[in-house]
Motif scaffolding. Structure first.
Motif, PDB file in Angstrom:
ATOM      1  N   HIS A  38       0.830  -1.208   0.000  1.00 37.90           N
ATOM      2  CA  HIS A  38       0.000   0.000   0.000  1.00 37.90           C
ATOM      3  C   HIS A  38       0.867   1.262   0.000  1.00 37.90           C
ATOM      4  CE1 HIS A  38      -3.322   2.667   0.899  1.00 37.90           C
ATOM      5  NE2 HIS A  38      -2.617   3.161   1.898  1.00 37.90           N
ATOM      6  N   ILE A  39       1.878   1.287   0.860  1.00 39.71           N
ATOM      7  CA  ILE A  39       2.756   2.454   0.962  1.00 39.71           C
ATOM      8  C   ILE A  39       3.526   2.668  -0.339  1.00 39.71           C
ATOM      9  CG2 ILE A  39       4.817   3.361   2.120  1.00 39.71           C
ATOM     10  CD1 ILE A  39       3.671   2.003   4.702  1.00 39.71           C
ATOM     11  N   VAL A  40       4.146   1.615  -0.848  1.00 46.87           N
ATOM     12  CA  VAL A  40       4.929   1.744  -2.090  1.00 46.87           C
ATOM     13  C   VAL A  40       4.015   2.094  -3.260  1.00 46.87           C
ATOM     14  CG1 VAL A  40       6.442   0.540  -3.722  1.00 46.87           C
ATOM     15  CG2 VAL A  40       6.755   0.217  -1.261  1.00 46.87           C
ATOM     16  N   GLY A  41       2.792   1.554  -3.253  1.00 45.03           N
ATOM     17  CA  GLY A  41       1.849   1.850  -4.327  1.00 45.03           C
ATOM     18  C   GLY A  41       1.474   3.316  -4.418  1.00 45.03           C
ATOM     19  N   MET A  42       1.630   4.050  -3.317  1.00 45.57           N
ATOM     20  CA  MET A  42       1.300   5.481  -3.324  1.00 45.57           C
ATOM     21  C   MET A  42       2.474   6.353  -3.766  1.00 45.57           C
ATOM     22  SD  MET A  42      -1.241   5.931  -0.043  1.00 45.57           S
ATOM     23  CE  MET A  42       0.109   6.100   1.074  1.00 45.57           C
ATOM     24  N   ILE A  90       4.003   0.216  -8.252  1.00 46.09           N
ATOM     25  CA  ILE A  90       3.191  -0.966  -7.987  1.00 46.09           C
ATOM     26  C   ILE A  90       1.766  -0.626  -8.402  1.00 46.09           C
ATOM     27  CG2 ILE A  90       2.186  -2.404  -6.179  1.00 46.09           C
ATOM     28  CD1 ILE A  90       4.801  -2.341  -4.730  1.00 46.09           C
ATOM     29  N   PHE A  91       1.190  -1.464  -9.271  1.00 48.24           N
ATOM     30  CA  PHE A  91      -0.168  -1.235  -9.751  1.00 48.24           C
ATOM     31  C   PHE A  91      -1.214  -1.933  -8.894  1.00 48.24           C
ATOM     32  CE2 PHE A  91       1.912  -1.151 -14.194  1.00 48.24           C
ATOM     33  CZ  PHE A  91       2.171   0.194 -14.116  1.00 48.24           C
ATOM     34  N   ASP A  92      -0.839  -3.068  -8.309  1.00 53.37           N
ATOM     35  CA  ASP A  92      -1.826  -3.890  -7.624  1.00 53.37           C
ATOM     36  C   ASP A  92      -1.084  -4.837  -6.677  1.00 53.37           C
ATOM     37  OD1 ASP A  92      -4.262  -5.087  -6.974  1.00 53.37           O
ATOM     38  OD2 ASP A  92      -4.463  -6.176  -8.861  1.00 53.37           O
ATOM     39  N   ALA A  93      -1.802  -5.384  -5.720  1.00 56.55           N
ATOM     40  CA  ALA A  93      -1.262  -6.414  -4.831  1.00 56.55           C
ATOM     41  C   ALA A  93      -2.423  -7.290  -4.420  1.00 56.55           C
ATOM     42  CB  ALA A  93      -0.604  -5.785  -3.602  1.00 56.55           C
ATOM     43  N   GLY A  94      -2.130  -8.545  -4.126  1.00 54.61           N
ATOM     44  CA  GLY A  94      -3.215  -9.424  -3.733  1.00 54.61           C
ATOM     45  C   GLY A  94      -2.725 -10.711  -3.121  1.00 54.61           C
ATOM     46  N   GLU A  95      -3.692 -11.521  -2.793  1.00 57.05           N
ATOM     47  CA  GLU A  95      -3.443 -12.837  -2.227  1.00 57.05           C
ATOM     48  C   GLU A  95      -4.392 -13.795  -2.916  1.00 57.05           C
ATOM     49  OE1 GLU A  95      -3.686 -15.096   2.091  1.00 57.05           O
ATOM     50  OE2 GLU A  95      -4.363 -13.037   1.906  1.00 57.05           O
ATOM     51  N   GLU A  96      -3.846 -14.923  -3.347  1.00 53.76           N
ATOM     52  CA  GLU A  96      -4.671 -15.928  -3.995  1.00 53.76           C
ATOM     53  C   GLU A  96      -4.132 -17.295  -3.628  1.00 53.76           C
ATOM     54  OE1 GLU A  96      -6.482 -15.674  -8.147  1.00 53.76           O
ATOM     55  OE2 GLU A  96      -4.680 -16.883  -8.463  1.00 53.76           O
ATOM     56  N   GLU A  97      -4.990 -18.118  -3.064  1.00 51.03           N
ATOM     57  CA  GLU A  97      -4.623 -19.485  -2.667  1.00 51.03           C
ATOM     58  C   GLU A  97      -3.354 -19.497  -1.813  1.00 51.03           C
ATOM     59  OE1 GLU A  97      -4.574 -22.018  -6.103  1.00 51.03           O
ATOM     60  OE2 GLU A  97      -6.512 -21.289  -6.794  1.00 51.03           O
ATOM     61  N   GLY A  98      -3.269 -18.557  -0.880  1.00 53.87           N
ATOM     62  CA  GLY A  98      -2.135 -18.515   0.033  1.00 53.87           C
ATOM     63  C   GLY A  98      -0.866 -17.912  -0.538  1.00 53.87           C
ATOM     64  N   ARG A  99      -0.928 -17.427  -1.770  1.00 56.47           N
ATOM     65  CA  ARG A  99       0.236 -16.780  -2.396  1.00 56.47           C
ATOM     66  C   ARG A  99       0.002 -15.286  -2.426  1.00 56.47           C
ATOM     67  NH1 ARG A  99      -0.145 -20.949  -6.766  1.00 56.47           N
ATOM     68  NH2 ARG A  99      -1.666 -19.488  -7.536  1.00 56.47           N
ATOM     69  N   TYR A 100       1.029 -14.539  -2.006  1.00 59.34           N
ATOM     70  CA  TYR A 100       0.985 -13.085  -2.069  1.00 59.34           C
ATOM     71  C   TYR A 100       1.685 -12.630  -3.335  1.00 59.34           C
ATOM     72  CZ  TYR A 100      -0.106 -13.668   2.843  1.00 59.34           C
ATOM     73  OH  TYR A 100      -0.677 -14.061   4.016  1.00 59.34           O
ATOM     74  N   TYR A 101       1.153 -11.591  -3.966  1.00 63.25           N
ATOM     75  CA  TYR A 101       1.783 -11.097  -5.185  1.00 63.25           C
ATOM     76  C   TYR A 101       1.633  -9.587  -5.289  1.00 63.25           C
ATOM     77  CZ  TYR A 101      -2.967 -10.978  -7.122  1.00 63.25           C
ATOM     78  OH  TYR A 101      -4.299 -10.714  -7.347  1.00 63.25           O
ATOM     79  N   VAL A 102       2.589  -8.985  -6.001  1.00 64.70           N
ATOM     80  CA  VAL A 102       2.496  -7.577  -6.356  1.00 64.70           C
ATOM     81  C   VAL A 102       2.614  -7.473  -7.867  1.00 64.70           C
ATOM     82  CG1 VAL A 102       3.342  -6.603  -4.192  1.00 64.70           C
ATOM     83  CG2 VAL A 102       4.952  -7.159  -5.985  1.00 64.70           C
ATOM     84  N   VAL A 103       1.924  -6.499  -8.408  1.00 63.14           N
ATOM     85  CA  VAL A 103       1.922  -6.263  -9.851  1.00 63.14           C
ATOM     86  C   VAL A 103       2.608  -4.933 -10.092  1.00 63.14           C
ATOM     87  CG1 VAL A 103       0.494  -6.015 -11.915  1.00 63.14           C
ATOM     88  CG2 VAL A 103      -0.245  -7.529 -10.040  1.00 63.14           C
ATOM     89  N   MET A 104       3.653  -4.977 -10.915  1.00 62.65           N
ATOM     90  CA  MET A 104       4.464  -3.787 -11.173  1.00 62.65           C
ATOM     91  C   MET A 104       4.534  -3.514 -12.666  1.00 62.65           C
ATOM     92  SD  MET A 104       7.597  -5.083  -8.799  1.00 62.65           S
ATOM     93  CE  MET A 104       7.417  -6.762  -9.367  1.00 62.65           C
TER      94      MET A 104
END
Length: 143
Positions: free
Chosen positions: A75-79, A88-102
């Motif tokens: 969140h901080i880096v995304g700002m 950073i455009f997005d971040a999320g969690e899916e099936e126990g995996r964390y990811y960031v989209v850059m």
């Protein structure tokens, strides 16, 4: 449509998609995670998705703290908006995996490529790189 990653058994259990992002291929491996060239169908652009290595015991207190820290940092880096900080455009969690989209920057090489005796940077380029890093750190610290 299967991806190169999904058909490669040496890649750790990576699906065709992570969130809404379609995986194209792997572009990097690191100590904290793996980076994939991906496609964002909503914006019609290629992005880099970093998938962090899973935490051994996802129900542990340490895992809960790591999750909170991950999303706070994303969140901080995304700002931040600075020419020397990868957005950073997005971040999320899916099936126990964390990811960031850059942003995916085509053809970029890491500094490791310039740490060999036959491919050292000119001193002026080293100074400029250090100066740009310092400016980015000062900007981030101030926010």
């Amino acid at each position: 449509m299967p991806t190169q990653v999904a058909n490669n058994p040496s890649v750790r259990n990576v699906p065709d998609k992570i969130g809404k992002y379609e995986i194209i291929n792997e572009i990097g491996k690191g100590t904290t995670g793996d980076v994939f060239l991906s496609h964002d169908p909503y914006y019609g652009r290629d992005v880099a998705v970093k998938v962090y290595h899973p935490i051994a015991d996802p129900d542990s207190q340490a895992a809960k703290i790591a999750r909170k820290m991950f999303f706070n940092e994303a969140h901080i880096v995304g700002m931040l908006q600075h020419p020397n900080i990868l957005p950073i455009f997005d971040a999320g969690e899916e099936e126990g995996r964390y990811y960031v989209v850059m942003e995916h920057v085509q053809g970029v090489r890491t500094l490791a490529n310039y740490c060999k005796p036959n491919s050292l940077l000119r001193i002026e380029d080293v100074i400029e790189t250090i100066f740009n890093c310092a400016k980015a750190l000062q900007y981030a610290h101030g926010r």
